[in-house]
Motif scaffolding. Structure first.
Motif, short mmCIF file in Angstrom:
data_model
loop_
_atom_site.label_atom_id
_atom_site.label_comp_id
_atom_site.label_asym_id
_atom_site.label_seq_id
_atom_site.Cartn_x
_atom_site.Cartn_y
_atom_site.Cartn_z
N ARG A 1 0.83 -1.20 0.00
CA ARG A 1 0.00 0.00 0.00
C ARG A 1 0.87 1.25 0.00
NH1 ARG A 1 -2.52 -1.19 4.15
NH2 ARG A 1 -4.28 -2.28 3.16
N GLU A 2 1.95 1.22 0.73
CA GLU A 2 2.84 2.38 0.81
C GLU A 2 3.70 2.52 -0.45
OE1 GLU A 2 5.10 1.75 4.30
OE2 GLU A 2 3.43 2.15 5.68
N ASN A 3 4.04 1.42 -1.08
CA ASN A 3 4.88 1.43 -2.28
C ASN A 3 4.19 0.62 -3.40
OD1 ASN A 3 7.46 2.75 -1.20
ND2 ASN A 3 7.18 1.04 0.23
N PRO A 4 3.26 1.26 -4.08
CA PRO A 4 2.52 0.54 -5.11
C PRO A 4 3.35 0.18 -6.35
CG PRO A 4 1.88 2.85 -5.06
CD PRO A 4 2.77 2.62 -3.88
N GLU A 5 4.43 0.90 -6.55
CA GLU A 5 5.31 0.58 -7.68
C GLU A 5 6.12 -0.67 -7.35
OE1 GLU A 5 5.48 1.94 -10.66
OE2 GLU A 5 3.82 3.24 -10.08
N PRO A 6 6.21 -1.63 -8.27
CA PRO A 6 6.93 -2.88 -8.00
C PRO A 6 8.40 -2.63 -7.65
CG PRO A 6 5.59 -3.09 -9.98
CD PRO A 6 5.59 -1.64 -9.62
N THR A 7 8.83 -3.28 -6.61
CA THR A 7 10.23 -3.23 -6.21
C THR A 7 10.82 -4.63 -6.40
OG1 THR A 7 9.77 -1.52 -4.56
CG2 THR A 7 11.82 -2.76 -4.34
N GLN A 8 11.94 -4.65 -7.08
CA GLN A 8 12.56 -5.95 -7.38
C GLN A 8 13.87 -6.10 -6.62
OE1 GLN A 8 14.30 -7.24 -11.39
NE2 GLN A 8 12.30 -8.27 -11.39
N SER A 9 14.06 -7.27 -6.08
CA SER A 9 15.31 -7.57 -5.38
C SER A 9 15.82 -8.92 -5.86
CB SER A 9 15.10 -7.60 -3.87
OG SER A 9 14.13 -8.58 -3.52
N ALA A 10 17.15 -9.03 -5.94
CA ALA A 10 17.79 -10.28 -6.38
C ALA A 10 18.54 -10.88 -5.21
CB ALA A 10 18.74 -10.01 -7.53
N SER A 11 18.55 -12.17 -5.15
CA SER A 11 19.25 -12.85 -4.06
C SER A 11 19.67 -14.25 -4.50
CB SER A 11 18.36 -12.95 -2.82
OG SER A 11 17.17 -13.67 -3.12
N SER A 12 20.57 -14.83 -3.74
CA SER A 12 20.99 -16.21 -3.98
C SER A 12 20.87 -16.97 -2.67
CB SER A 12 22.43 -16.26 -4.50
OG SER A 12 23.32 -15.62 -3.60
N VAL A 13 20.45 -18.22 -2.76
CA VAL A 13 20.16 -19.01 -1.57
C VAL A 13 20.74 -20.41 -1.73
CG1 VAL A 13 18.36 -19.89 -0.04
CG2 VAL A 13 18.01 -17.73 -1.27
N ASN A 14 21.34 -20.90 -0.66
CA ASN A 14 21.78 -22.29 -0.61
C ASN A 14 20.64 -23.11 0.00
OD1 ASN A 14 22.99 -24.78 -0.19
ND2 ASN A 14 24.88 -23.94 0.65
N VAL A 15 20.03 -23.93 -0.81
CA VAL A 15 18.86 -24.69 -0.37
C VAL A 15 19.27 -26.13 -0.07
CG1 VAL A 15 16.53 -25.46 -0.98
CG2 VAL A 15 17.40 -23.27 -1.86
#
Length: 215
Positions: A184-198
């Motif tokens: 609601r506060e940030n209606p514009e899409p925010t994209q984040s990248a990450s890497s995970v050891n699963v």
């Protein structure tokens, strides 16, 4: 008896040519133990015997070489197909764990207020062990309240997955993913990248996430 008296042609005065069987026939032959036709008169001749021995030795040498080649070909074929099956099984296992890790990561990081209960249940279905317990508590205490209060929508996608190791009942996969969120506060899409050891564990034939460690 006069000189003109005919002499009876009998076995006693017959010539060797006239007596059937008294003179060896050059065309007569015998069969040796190996099934080779050998002229009869050669069996008592040392030179012929040597040539016969050489011919037999050459024949059996060729048979031995052919048998050896066929045996080697059979062994090579068995090794090839055994290795092929092993490599294929390993490739299939690698594909399975990578897919399980990717599907689980997407489920963990994707949710929306309108379908929150369903989304959290779907995420739990990919988990096992202590990590399932941890995620359930975290989702109930933080994810669900924040998603409802702030109208958070999150969607994740896997960019790449690489299997680090895969064993009979455990595996590790490194995944690279993107997560897009709106609120609601940030209606514009925010994209984040990450890497995970699963980390994954096989439970009843199904790979489930047992650890989820951002790098």
């Amino acid at each position: 008896m006069t000189a003109d008296t005919a002499v009876p042609h009998t076995a006693e005065n017959a010539t060797p040519e006239d007596v059937d069987g008294d003179r060896p026939d050059d065309d007569c032959s015998v069969v040796d133990d190996q099934g080779v036709d050998v002229p009869e008169h050669t069996t008592s001749n040392p030179d012929h015997a040597k040539r016969l021995t050489r011919r037999l030795a050459e024949r059996w040498r060729r048979i031995a070489v052919t048998s050896l080649v066929l045996a080697c070909a059979g062994t090579a074929g068995a090794v090839y197909f055994t290795t092929y099956r092993s490599d294929r099984a390993s490739a299939e296992a690698t594909t399975q764990v990578a897919k399980a890790a990717s599907d689980g990561a997407v489920a963990l990081l994707s949710y929306a207020p309108a379908s929150l209960d369903h989304d959290l249940a779907a995420a739990r279905s990919h988990l096992t062990g202590g990590f399932l317990t941890y995620y359930s508590q975290f989702a109930d205490q933080f994810v669900a309240p924040a998603a409802k209060q702030k109208d958070i929508h999150a969607a994740a996608s896997v960019v790449r997955a690489a299997t680090i190791d895969a064993h009979a009942d455990s595996a590790h996969v490194l995944i690279f993913l993107n997560q897009t969120t709106t609120s609601r506060e940030n209606p514009e899409p925010t994209q984040s990248a990450s890497s995970v050891n699963v980390g994954l564990t096989k439970i009843d034939g199904v790979w489930r996430i047992s650890s989820f460690d951002p790098i």
